[in-house]
Design a protein around this motif. Structure first.
Motif, mmCIF file in Angstrom:
data_model
loop_
_atom_site.group_PDB
_atom_site.id
_atom_site.type_symbol
_atom_site.label_atom_id
_atom_site.label_comp_id
_atom_site.label_asym_id
_atom_site.label_seq_id
_atom_site.Cartn_x
_atom_site.Cartn_y
_atom_site.Cartn_z
ATOM 1 N N GLY A 1 1.120 -1.013 -0.079
ATOM 2 C CA GLY A 1 -0.044 -0.152 0.101
ATOM 3 C C GLY A 1 1.179 1.464 0.293
ATOM 4 N N LEU A 2 1.793 1.326 0.337
ATOM 5 C CA LEU A 2 2.547 2.457 1.235
ATOM 6 C C LEU A 2 3.292 3.075 -0.469
ATOM 7 N N HIS A 3 3.896 1.790 -1.326
ATOM 8 C CA HIS A 3 4.458 1.740 -2.646
ATOM 9 C C HIS A 3 3.385 2.702 -3.551
ATOM 10 N N LEU A 4 2.112 1.943 -3.093
ATOM 11 C CA LEU A 4 0.891 2.059 -4.541
ATOM 12 C C LEU A 4 1.506 4.029 -4.646
ATOM 13 N N ARG A 5 0.722 3.775 -2.874
ATOM 14 C CA ARG A 5 0.484 5.248 -2.837
ATOM 15 C C ARG A 5 1.525 6.160 -2.793
ATOM 16 N N LEU A 6 2.767 6.277 -2.728
ATOM 17 C CA LEU A 6 3.869 7.013 -3.802
ATOM 18 C C LEU A 6 3.516 7.174 -5.014
ATOM 19 N N THR A 7 3.531 6.124 -5.779
ATOM 20 C CA THR A 7 3.346 6.427 -7.094
ATOM 21 C C THR A 7 2.306 6.871 -7.796
ATOM 22 N N ARG A 8 1.329 7.570 -7.134
ATOM 23 C CA ARG A 8 -0.126 7.768 -7.371
ATOM 24 C C ARG A 8 0.252 9.087 -6.292
ATOM 25 N N GLY A 9 0.771 8.588 -5.424
ATOM 26 C CA GLY A 9 0.148 10.711 -4.864
ATOM 27 C C GLY A 9 1.055 11.846 -5.277
ATOM 28 N N GLU A 10 -0.172 13.037 -5.785
ATOM 29 C CA GLU A 10 0.895 13.719 -6.139
ATOM 30 C C GLU A 10 2.231 14.795 -5.789
ATOM 31 N N LEU A 11 1.589 14.873 -4.674
ATOM 32 C CA LEU A 11 2.501 15.862 -3.981
ATOM 33 C C LEU A 11 3.442 14.797 -2.848
#
Length: 253
Positions: free
Chosen positions: A65-75
């Protein structure tokens, strides 16, 4: 000189629009934080259901989940869970933290938490940890030079993680200040008065006012109270407009 009819209304509408846009940008980051909090609380509850304290190995379940959020989170430049001291059965302190590299790769933060060797072993005094712990609410900390993770001037958005009704640590996300400024300064410059953004402690998070530098303190108003009131107000010559849903206030000089 009089104010033209409708000008004050137009200015108020613009202030509200800018505050909402800033709130929306930060809310997108807080969605990342909330998802991390939910995943962390779920794995802590699983450990409790098994009749045991959580261990550092359990936190590996957060990584997809952390990896996914890093790649999707614009900021978002970093994201993770920071454990309260004593939470884990096998480690006195722990950061399950991942961040984006300059080439776009995702990598773990490898931090020495040995109190005998590391100046950063006690992270419990940082605002991003103490504010959620002490208030039970989400927080925006900084900007500050993030010596712990990136050596970048950053903001950290965080909220408390609970386990069996007790504070278990924080879920958090980092935002580089340069990225935040790129997102919000064009908004602030649309306002008819010099404007800046502050957190609950009056720390300037971004500024289009040459008299207010990012990282400085705006003294005088009780910004925490302004956030609790959740409506525009004033303090002397300053106008305070809370950004909807997030602990940041738009301040107009």
């Amino acid at each position: 000189m009089g104010v033209r009819p409708g000008t004050a209304t137009l200015d108020t509408e613009t202030e509200a629009w800018v505050a909402a846009q800033v709130g929306g940008a930060l809310e997108a980051v807080f969605e990342t934080v909330a998802a991390t909090r939910a995943d962390t609380e779920a794995l802590l509850h699983r450990a409790a259901a098994q009749g045991r304290r959580p261990a550092s190995a359990d936190l590996a379940a957060l990584r997809p989940g952390l990896h996914l959020r890093l790649t999707r989170g614009e900021l978002v430049s970093g994201v993770g869970f920071v454990a309260a001291p004593g939470l884990l059965a096998d480690a006195p302190a722990w950061l399950e933290w991942w961040q984006s590299g300059t080439d776009g790769d995702v990598r773990p933060l490898l931090l020495d938490l040995d109190p005998g060797q590391s100046a950063y072993s006690d992270y419990t005094h940082w605002d991003w940890f103490t504010l959620p712990r002490d208030t039970g609410r989400r927080a925006v900390a900084g900007p500050y030079v993030d010596y712990l993770c990136s050596d970048e001037y950053s903001l950290t958005l965080s909220e408390p993680v609970l386990w069996e009704g007790r504070f278990a640590g924080v879920a958090a996300a980092d935002v580089y200040l340069r990225h935040f400024e790129a997102a919000v300064l064009p908004l602030l410059r649309r306002l008819p008065r010099p404007a800046h953004l502050v957190n609950a402690r009056g720390r300037v998070a971004a500024s289009a006012d040459p008299a207010r530098l990012a990282g400085s303190l705006t003294k005088g108003p009780d910004f925490a109270e302004a956030l609790r009131a959740a409506r525009p107000g004033g303090h002397g010559d300053l106008r305070l407009v809370p950004c909807p849903g997030v602990p940041v206030v738009l301040v107009l000089a």
